[in-house]
Design a protein around this motif. Structure first.
Motif, short mmCIF file in Angstrom:
data_model
loop_
_atom_site.label_atom_id
_atom_site.label_comp_id
_atom_site.label_asym_id
_atom_site.label_seq_id
_atom_site.Cartn_x
_atom_site.Cartn_y
_atom_site.Cartn_z
N ASP A 88 0.80 -1.22 0.00
CA ASP A 88 0.00 0.00 0.00
C ASP A 88 0.83 1.27 0.00
O ASP A 88 0.29 2.36 -0.15
CB ASP A 88 -0.96 -0.02 1.19
CG ASP A 88 -0.24 -0.40 2.48
OD1 ASP A 88 0.99 -0.58 2.42
OD2 ASP A 88 -0.90 -0.53 3.52
N THR A 89 2.15 1.16 0.17
CA THR A 89 2.95 2.39 0.07
C THR A 89 3.88 2.29 -1.13
O THR A 89 4.18 1.19 -1.59
CB THR A 89 3.81 2.61 1.33
OG1 THR A 89 4.79 1.56 1.37
CG2 THR A 89 2.97 2.57 2.58
N SER A 90 4.32 3.44 -1.60
CA SER A 90 5.17 3.43 -2.80
C SER A 90 6.51 2.76 -2.46
O SER A 90 7.10 2.11 -3.32
CB SER A 90 5.38 4.84 -3.31
OG SER A 90 5.95 5.64 -2.31
N MET A 91 6.97 2.89 -1.21
CA MET A 91 8.25 2.27 -0.86
C MET A 91 8.14 0.75 -0.95
O MET A 91 9.03 0.08 -1.48
CB MET A 91 8.65 2.72 0.55
CG MET A 91 10.10 2.43 0.92
SD MET A 91 11.29 2.54 -0.42
CE MET A 91 11.91 4.19 -0.26
N LYS A 92 7.02 0.19 -0.47
CA LYS A 92 6.83 -1.25 -0.57
C LYS A 92 6.78 -1.71 -2.02
O LYS A 92 7.34 -2.74 -2.39
CB LYS A 92 5.54 -1.66 0.15
CG LYS A 92 5.65 -1.67 1.66
CD LYS A 92 4.35 -2.16 2.27
CE LYS A 92 4.31 -1.90 3.77
NZ LYS A 92 2.94 -2.03 4.30
N LEU A 93 6.10 -0.91 -2.85
CA LEU A 93 6.03 -1.24 -4.28
C LEU A 93 7.42 -1.28 -4.89
O LEU A 93 7.76 -2.19 -5.66
CB LEU A 93 5.19 -0.19 -5.02
CG LEU A 93 3.68 -0.39 -5.04
CD1 LEU A 93 3.03 0.77 -5.77
CD2 LEU A 93 3.34 -1.70 -5.72
N ILE A 94 8.22 -0.28 -4.52
CA ILE A 94 9.57 -0.19 -5.09
C ILE A 94 10.41 -1.41 -4.66
O ILE A 94 11.09 -2.03 -5.48
CB ILE A 94 10.23 1.13 -4.65
CG1 ILE A 94 9.57 2.30 -5.40
CG2 ILE A 94 11.72 1.12 -4.90
CD1 ILE A 94 9.94 3.65 -4.87
N LEU A 95 10.32 -1.76 -3.38
CA LEU A 95 11.10 -2.90 -2.89
C LEU A 95 10.63 -4.19 -3.57
O LEU A 95 11.43 -5.04 -3.97
CB LEU A 95 10.96 -3.02 -1.37
CG LEU A 95 11.65 -1.92 -0.57
CD1 LEU A 95 11.39 -2.10 0.92
CD2 LEU A 95 13.16 -1.93 -0.84
N PHE A 96 9.33 -4.33 -3.72
CA PHE A 96 8.78 -5.53 -4.35
C PHE A 96 9.22 -5.63 -5.81
O PHE A 96 9.57 -6.70 -6.30
CB PHE A 96 7.24 -5.50 -4.27
CG PHE A 96 6.61 -6.86 -4.34
CD1 PHE A 96 6.47 -7.64 -3.20
CD2 PHE A 96 6.15 -7.36 -5.55
CE1 PHE A 96 5.90 -8.88 -3.26
CE2 PHE A 96 5.57 -8.61 -5.61
CZ PHE A 96 5.45 -9.38 -4.47
N ALA A 97 9.24 -4.48 -6.48
CA ALA A 97 9.68 -4.47 -7.88
C ALA A 97 11.14 -4.89 -7.98
O ALA A 97 11.52 -5.67 -8.86
CB ALA A 97 9.48 -3.07 -8.48
N GLY A 98 11.97 -4.38 -7.04
CA GLY A 98 13.38 -4.76 -7.05
C GLY A 98 13.55 -6.25 -6.84
O GLY A 98 14.28 -6.93 -7.57
#
Lengths: 204, 213
Positions: B127-137
């Motif tokens: 739900d946060t952009s930081m989590k999205l970024i980590l998941f994408a990495g």
């Protein structure tokens, strides 16, 4: 669409460009620093297959060493002058060990060479040698004379031991079997299931 | 015969050329979508598939830097698992018609599908952009390692580890690429993916009564 354009966009793009531009250097550094870990060569000493690819364990292998000293600078095995080349039973390259200095089988001399391995069920040494060297389509062609004591190998891969000149009286192709100088000629050599036979130039 | 088209572009020039082409395509596709799409799922899926295929092909001069992983991941999160599987398979198949087809195609399709499905599975938690970024990495590493399994068709199991170790700088490229694409694409793609059907696209045959002669 880009209403939330901000610092993150710029920073991420800059980092990406930096990583892409420096990628060749990163890759090179990485390959150099992981060379030992990545090596799939057998590293247990006293193993008959020391320095050979681990998939060849307990299989039959032939290696030919080409000296690179100035002693034999007129050698002609030009296809295998960089490190040691490992070929499988079909003649396909498994890997080239460019720093084979530490991995040289049964020899204190620096050599380049080629090993063909992974064979099974050969019993006659000479038959094995001819068939194993044949997978390279002539690159490792064996020249021999039929003598009174069986075949006498004088040439391997275009390198004729009789024609070598240098600071010695004469040179010949010497045969090693599982780490020791063979006490029989290649014509009488009986292969074991884990035989590693090595040919290298010796002088007197 | 003189081949006028045969001249060597240096790699940087060809990357820049491809990037500008990609930019034009993205910009125009997104404009078209905004003007004409009424949010129907098929149109959006087609558009995303096209973006993935074009993006992957045009970015191919740079290994592992491509928008597909982020597109399927976002599709899994915003649209659902089935949609991401569709996108993963279509993009893998059609881009490999140009980039080279082989046994790895099925691994790429499967890896992207897994990434999309895990996005769908964790959509509530991301739900946060930081989590999205980590998941994408993380998806970058997951994708590369999964596709690496395809070498087992031709070499023994003991070659897998050296192969993975050699690939780590390439994994790094994929991770950094994914993070960048996530930062850049997350908002526009989320906007497209979560658009609800605004006005009815009338697929039904309107009934009319033929006039009697």
């Amino acid at each position: 669409m880009l209403e939330n354009f901000g610092r993150r966009h710029v920073i991420s793009a800059v980092i990406l460009v930096v990583v892409i531009v420096s990628f060749p250097q990163i890759n090179k550094l990485w390959l150099e620093s992981t060379e030992e870990v990545r090596s799939s060569l057998i590293t247990t000493e006293n193993n008959t297959h020391y320095g050979l690819p681990s998939e060849w364990e307990n299989k039959q292998v032939i290696c030919i060493h080409f000296p690179v000293d100035d002693v034999t600078s007129n050698m002609t095995a030009s296809n295998f002058t960089e490190g040691r080349t490992y070929l499988d039973v079909s003649g396909s390259e498994i890997l080239i060990d460019e720093n084979s200095e530490g991995m040289v089988n049964y020899s204190e001399d620096r050599t380049t060479g080629v090993c063909v391995g992974g064979f099974e069920n050969y019993t006659a040494g000479f038959n094995f040698m001819l068939e194993a060297t044949n997978v390279t389509n002539g690159d490792l062609e064996v020249g021999y004379d039929d003598g009174d004591w069986g075949p006498y190998v004088h040439t391997i891969a275009g390198l004729n031991a009789n024609e070598l000149t240098g600071n010695f009286t004469g040179a010949y192709w010497a045969l090693y079997h599982n780490g020791a100088m063979s006490d029989v000629g290649i014509g009488d050599l009986v292969m074991l299931e884990n035989s590693v036979i090595v040919w290298k130039i010796a002088t007197w | 015969m003189v081949a006028y088209h045969v001249f060597d572009l240096n790699p940087v020039a060809s990357v820049l050329l491809n990037l500008s082409l990609l930019g034009v395509i993205c910009w125009s596709l997104l404009k078209i979508e905004k003007n004409y799409s009424n949010g129907h799922k098929f149109i959006i899926l087609g558009l995303l598939a096209l973006l993935g295929i074009v993006g992957r092909i045009l970015m191919s001069p740079i290994p592992n830097v491509q928008p597909v992983t982020v597109i399927v991941l976002l599709a899994g999160i915003r649209m659902g698992a089935k949609e991401s599987i569709f996108l993963a398979s279509i993009i893998a198949l059609f881009s490999n018609l140009i980039l080279g087809n082989g046994v790895w195609t099925i691994y790429q399709a499967a890896a992207w599908s897994i990434i999309g499905c895990s996005g769908a599975l964790f959509s509530n938690k991301l739900d946060t952009s930081m989590k999205l970024i980590l998941f994408a990495g993380a998806s970058g590493v997951l994708f590369n390692w999964f596709v690496s399994l395809s070498i087992l068709h031709s070499v023994g199991f003991d070659m897998l580890m050296p192969y993975l170790i050699v690939g780590i700088p390439y994994d790094l490229l994929h991770v950094v690429g994914n993070i960048t694409f996530m930062i850049w694409l997350s908002n526009p793609l989320t906007e497209i993916m979560s658009r609800k059907i605004e006005n009815n696209l009338n697929f039904e045959v309107s009934e009319y009564e033929p006039k009697p002669f």
